[in-house]
Design an enzyme around this catalytic site. Structure first.
Site, PDB file in Angstrom:
ATOM      1  N   SER A 137      -1.933 -39.093  12.531  1.00 22.48           N
ATOM      2  CA  SER A 137      -3.253 -39.018  13.154  1.00 22.48           C
ATOM      3  C   SER A 137      -3.223 -39.332  14.639  1.00 22.48           C
ATOM      4  CB  SER A 137      -4.205 -39.993  12.459  1.00 22.48           C
ATOM      5  OG  SER A 137      -3.742 -41.326  12.605  1.00 22.48           O
ATOM      6  N   GLY A 138      -2.118 -39.934  15.114  1.00 19.06           N
ATOM      7  CA  GLY A 138      -2.037 -40.371  16.504  1.00 19.06           C
ATOM      8  C   GLY A 138      -2.357 -41.836  16.684  1.00 19.06           C
TER       9      GLY A 138
ATOM     10  N   HIS B  62       9.751 -43.242  17.339  1.00 15.36           N
ATOM     11  CA  HIS B  62       8.919 -44.365  17.785  1.00 15.36           C
ATOM     12  C   HIS B  62       9.637 -45.171  18.862  1.00 15.36           C
ATOM     13  CE1 HIS B  62       5.295 -44.728  15.119  1.00 15.36           C
ATOM     14  NE2 HIS B  62       5.965 -43.796  14.470  1.00 15.36           N
TER      15      HIS B  62
END
Length: 331
Positions: free
Chosen positions: A172-173, A210
């Protein structure tokens, strides 16, 4: 020192001529002109052929005026200069690509509490003026209109919420939004709660993505003891995320099929630490209440436990938002 910005956009302006993207299409032609700078009505950027009493600093990126006032311009793609004895009075910086450079400036002592930080190089990398303003509030910077004079002392940093909880579905961000909220901080500890999953190439690729996205100057702590991490924090924390933490707690206590009381106790401990957090923290969690009902009892137990934890932490947070398709919906 009088600083006049004759233009605040990137080299092609914003909107870019002929560009039909959503950002450019929403703005009138000439909304922001390409970057231009005049200091004291007599010095322009780049700083060459300076009048008497003026000198450059930071390899030509900075300007020191006769009255001692200092200005730094950090364009797109230029690394942060070496630390200096004192912060600059005014920093003009392109923040749209790598806002963490402002955190590096603050970490190096080049931007302090009284530094006026102005975003320049503005263009269609940001979707709207409203979104620009939202992000600049997070980063302690301001944007000004073309033809505006900037003075030291403008744009004092707003105090960030002590506790921020960001919810969202998969991809989703929400993690990117959490990282953006702390991007301009000089010191951040990233608390990674996910398992290493040795041998799982797909998970390893997620972890690597990440790591590569996070600012290099951030510290990383890999732990499932979130309560201790929060209570002992000496810098702002980014916790990513609560869903993987809870799954690890289920694993540690064999709670998928067994007694789940230890999981409830760990959640109670986390909520108590969250309530008394000594440093600002931003946590990411999965919104689990919008999907289908899990087919297994263990899946339903996990969904319910995470939903209850999200609700309890939201009740103890100054800021809560749902992230959908990269858009932030404040709750």
């Amino acid at each position: 020192m009088k600083v006049l910005l004759t233009g605040t956009a990137g080299g092609a302006g914003w909107p870019e001529p002929g560009c039909l993207c959503a950002s450019c299409a929403a703005l009138p032609a000439g909304h922001r002109r390409p970057f231009g700078l005049v200091v004291d009505g007599r010095v322009t950027y780049p700083f060459r052929g300076l009048p008497a009493g003026y000198r450059t600093s930071a390899g030509g990126l900075g300007l020191v005026c006769p009255d001692g006032a200092r200005l730094l311009h950090l364009p797109r793609g230029v690394p942060v200069p070496a630390p200096e004895p004192a912060p600059y009075d005014v920093v003009l910086i392109d923040l749209l690509g790598r806002p963490e450079r402002l955190g590096e400036l603050r970490r190096a002592g080049l931007a302090g509490a009284a530094t006026t930080v102005v975003a320049v190089g503005l263009d269609h990398r940001i979707r709207s003026e409203d979104e620009l303003a939202r992000r600049l509030r997070l980063w302690g910077a301001i944007a000004v209109s073309d033809g505006t004079e900037v003075t030291p002392g403008q744009g004092v940093r707003a105090r960030m919420p002590r506790r921020a909880l960001l919810l969202g579905g998969s991809r989703s961000g929400k993690s990117a939004e959490a990282e953006a909220r702390l991007a301009a901080e000089p010191h951040v500890t990233y608390v990674a709660t996910g398992p290493s999953c040795a041998g799982d190439g797909e998970w390893a690729a997620r972890v690597r993505a990440h790591r590569e996205r996070r600012p290099a100057h951030w510290d990383t702590l890999e732990t499932t003891d979130l309560a201790t991490a929060i209570r002992s924090a000496t810098t702002p924390l980014l916790i990513d995320g609560l869903g993987t933490w809870l799954a690890a707690v289920f694993d540690e206590h064999g709670a998928w099929e067994g007694d789940r009381a230890p999981v409830s106790a760990r959640c109670d401990e986390l909520v108590a630490a969250w309530r008394q957090a000594p440093q600002p923290l931003v946590a990411v969690s999965d919104e689990v209440g919008m999907g289908v009902v899990p087919a297994t009892a263990s899946g339903r137990a996990f969904r319910d436990a995470l939903g209850r934890l999200n609700e309890r932490l939201a009740a103890e947070s100054e800021y809560v938002a749902l992230v959908v398709a990269g858009r932030v919906l404040e709750l």
